[in-house]
Write a protein that holds these residues in place. Structure first.
Motif, PDB file in Angstrom:
ATOM      1  N   GLU A  67       0.835  -1.203   0.000  1.00 19.59           N
ATOM      2  CA  GLU A  67       0.000   0.000   0.000  1.00 19.59           C
ATOM      3  C   GLU A  67       0.870   1.253   0.000  1.00 19.59           C
ATOM      4  O   GLU A  67       0.587   2.232  -0.705  1.00 19.59           O
ATOM      5  CB  GLU A  67      -0.912  -0.017   1.223  1.00 19.59           C
ATOM      6  CG  GLU A  67      -1.961   1.062   1.215  1.00 19.59           C
ATOM      7  CD  GLU A  67      -2.927   0.963   2.381  1.00 19.59           C
ATOM      8  OE1 GLU A  67      -3.681   1.939   2.572  1.00 19.59           O
ATOM      9  OE2 GLU A  67      -2.943  -0.053   3.092  1.00 19.59           O
ATOM     10  N   LEU A  68       1.946   1.232   0.754  1.00 17.75           N
ATOM     11  CA  LEU A  68       2.866   2.365   0.797  1.00 17.75           C
ATOM     12  C   LEU A  68       3.506   2.588  -0.571  1.00 17.75           C
ATOM     13  O   LEU A  68       3.602   3.728  -1.040  1.00 17.75           O
ATOM     14  CB  LEU A  68       3.936   2.113   1.859  1.00 17.75           C
ATOM     15  CG  LEU A  68       4.999   3.186   2.036  1.00 17.75           C
ATOM     16  CD1 LEU A  68       4.389   4.524   2.426  1.00 17.75           C
ATOM     17  CD2 LEU A  68       6.016   2.740   3.077  1.00 17.75           C
ATOM     18  N   ASN A  69       3.910   1.513  -1.232  1.00 16.82           N
ATOM     19  CA  ASN A  69       4.508   1.646  -2.567  1.00 16.82           C
ATOM     20  C   ASN A  69       3.518   2.232  -3.569  1.00 16.82           C
ATOM     21  O   ASN A  69       3.891   3.053  -4.404  1.00 16.82           O
ATOM     22  CB  ASN A  69       5.024   0.297  -3.050  1.00 16.82           C
ATOM     23  CG  ASN A  69       6.283  -0.117  -2.325  1.00 16.82           C
ATOM     24  OD1 ASN A  69       7.007   0.713  -1.787  1.00 16.82           O
ATOM     25  ND2 ASN A  69       6.537  -1.403  -2.273  1.00 16.82           N
ATOM     26  N   ARG A  70       2.263   1.799  -3.479  1.00 16.59           N
ATOM     27  CA  ARG A  70       1.240   2.374  -4.373  1.00 16.59           C
ATOM     28  C   ARG A  70       1.056   3.863  -4.094  1.00 16.59           C
ATOM     29  O   ARG A  70       0.939   4.665  -5.018  1.00 16.59           O
ATOM     30  CB  ARG A  70      -0.086   1.639  -4.198  1.00 16.59           C
ATOM     31  CG  ARG A  70      -0.156   0.298  -4.882  1.00 16.59           C
ATOM     32  CD  ARG A  70      -1.575  -0.258  -4.920  1.00 16.59           C
ATOM     33  NE  ARG A  70      -2.153  -0.429  -3.595  1.00 16.59           N
ATOM     34  CZ  ARG A  70      -2.059  -1.528  -2.849  1.00 16.59           C
ATOM     35  NH1 ARG A  70      -1.383  -2.572  -3.301  1.00 16.59           N
ATOM     36  NH2 ARG A  70      -2.629  -1.598  -1.664  1.00 16.59           N
ATOM     37  N   GLU A  71       1.038   4.217  -2.830  1.00 16.36           N
ATOM     38  CA  GLU A  71       0.860   5.625  -2.450  1.00 16.36           C
ATOM     39  C   GLU A  71       2.045   6.461  -2.933  1.00 16.36           C
ATOM     40  O   GLU A  71       1.856   7.563  -3.442  1.00 16.36           O
ATOM     41  CB  GLU A  71       0.704   5.736  -0.931  1.00 16.36           C
ATOM     42  CG  GLU A  71       0.356   7.112  -0.434  1.00 16.36           C
ATOM     43  CD  GLU A  71      -1.033   7.594  -0.799  1.00 16.36           C
ATOM     44  OE1 GLU A  71      -1.213   8.825  -0.966  1.00 16.36           O
ATOM     45  OE2 GLU A  71      -1.955   6.763  -0.927  1.00 16.36           O
ATOM     46  N   LEU A  72       3.253   5.933  -2.782  1.00 17.48           N
ATOM     47  CA  LEU A  72       4.440   6.675  -3.214  1.00 17.48           C
ATOM     48  C   LEU A  72       4.496   6.827  -4.730  1.00 17.48           C
ATOM     49  O   LEU A  72       5.041   7.811  -5.238  1.00 17.48           O
ATOM     50  CB  LEU A  72       5.700   5.971  -2.705  1.00 17.48           C
ATOM     51  CG  LEU A  72       5.955   6.074  -1.204  1.00 17.48           C
ATOM     52  CD1 LEU A  72       7.088   5.146  -0.791  1.00 17.48           C
ATOM     53  CD2 LEU A  72       6.256   7.506  -0.798  1.00 17.48           C
ATOM     54  N   ALA A  73       3.946   5.864  -5.461  1.00 16.87           N
ATOM     55  CA  ALA A  73       3.963   5.920  -6.921  1.00 16.87           C
ATOM     56  C   ALA A  73       2.925   6.898  -7.469  1.00 16.87           C
ATOM     57  O   ALA A  73       3.033   7.343  -8.612  1.00 16.87           O
ATOM     58  CB  ALA A  73       3.711   4.532  -7.493  1.00 16.87           C
ATOM     59  N   HIS A  74       1.964   7.226  -6.658  1.00 15.84           N
ATOM     60  CA  HIS A  74       0.906   8.138  -7.094  1.00 15.84           C
ATOM     61  C   HIS A  74       1.446   9.563  -7.114  1.00 15.84           C
ATOM     62  O   HIS A  74       2.068  10.015  -6.166  1.00 15.84           O
ATOM     63  CB  HIS A  74      -0.286   8.034  -6.118  1.00 15.84           C
ATOM     64  CG  HIS A  74      -1.523   8.632  -6.638  1.00 15.84           C
ATOM     65  ND1 HIS A  74      -1.827   9.964  -6.475  1.00 15.84           N
ATOM     66  CD2 HIS A  74      -2.556   8.101  -7.329  1.00 15.84           C
ATOM     67  CE1 HIS A  74      -2.991  10.215  -7.032  1.00 15.84           C
ATOM     68  NE2 HIS A  74      -3.459   9.093  -7.555  1.00 15.84           N
ATOM     69  N   PRO A  75       1.227  10.284  -8.216  1.00 19.45           N
ATOM     70  CA  PRO A  75       1.784  11.642  -8.328  1.00 19.45           C
ATOM     71  C   PRO A  75       1.280  12.608  -7.245  1.00 19.45           C
ATOM     72  O   PRO A  75       2.002  13.501  -6.832  1.00 19.45           O
ATOM     73  CB  PRO A  75       1.343  12.124  -9.708  1.00 19.45           C
ATOM     74  CG  PRO A  75       0.627  11.017 -10.352  1.00 19.45           C
ATOM     75  CD  PRO A  75       0.506   9.885  -9.401  1.00 19.45           C
ATOM     76  N   ALA A  76       0.074  12.438  -6.809  1.00 18.86           N
ATOM     77  CA  ALA A  76      -0.487  13.345  -5.800  1.00 18.86           C
ATOM     78  C   ALA A  76      -0.616  12.610  -4.465  1.00 18.86           C
ATOM     79  O   ALA A  76      -1.658  12.612  -3.826  1.00 18.86           O
ATOM     80  CB  ALA A  76      -1.840  13.864  -6.258  1.00 18.86           C
ATOM     81  N   SER A  77       0.478  11.984  -4.040  1.00 17.66           N
ATOM     82  CA  SER A  77       0.427  11.202  -2.808  1.00 17.66           C
ATOM     83  C   SER A  77       0.247  12.108  -1.592  1.00 17.66           C
ATOM     84  O   SER A  77       0.681  13.255  -1.573  1.00 17.66           O
ATOM     85  CB  SER A  77       1.683  10.354  -2.668  1.00 17.66           C
ATOM     86  OG  SER A  77       2.830  11.164  -2.665  1.00 17.66           O
ATOM     87  N   ASP A  78      -0.399  11.560  -0.593  1.00 15.29           N
ATOM     88  CA  ASP A  78      -0.707  12.288   0.634  1.00 15.29           C
ATOM     89  C   ASP A  78       0.412  12.044   1.651  1.00 15.29           C
ATOM     90  O   ASP A  78       0.582  10.921   2.121  1.00 15.29           O
ATOM     91  CB  ASP A  78      -2.054  11.796   1.175  1.00 15.29           C
ATOM     92  CG  ASP A  78      -2.475  12.487   2.446  1.00 15.29           C
ATOM     93  OD1 ASP A  78      -1.799  13.450   2.867  1.00 15.29           O
ATOM     94  OD2 ASP A  78      -3.501  12.070   3.023  1.00 15.29           O
TER      95      ASP A  78
END
Length: 59
Positions: free
Chosen positions: A20-31
């Protein structure tokens, strides 16, 4: 629940948070707050696993 099965469950949860962290970090607008929360959860699980590994070696 045995120590070994509890340890396996913690490892499974740790891996799920890692993904889940890797997906969040890969997202351009990560929180950044969400990222910090996920990292904190991973550390808590890692501490729990370390404690269990320490107790399981005593047997």
């Amino acid at each position: 629940m045995s120590i070994q099965s509890h340890l396996q469950e913690l490892k499974r949860r740790h891996q799920a948070i890692e993904q889940e962290l890797n997906r969040e970090l890969a997202h351009p607008a990560s929180d950044p707050i969400r990222i910090a929360e996920l990292k904190r959860k991973k550390l808590v699980l890692k501490d729990q696993m370390s404690k269990l590994n320490g107790t399981s070696t005593l047997h």
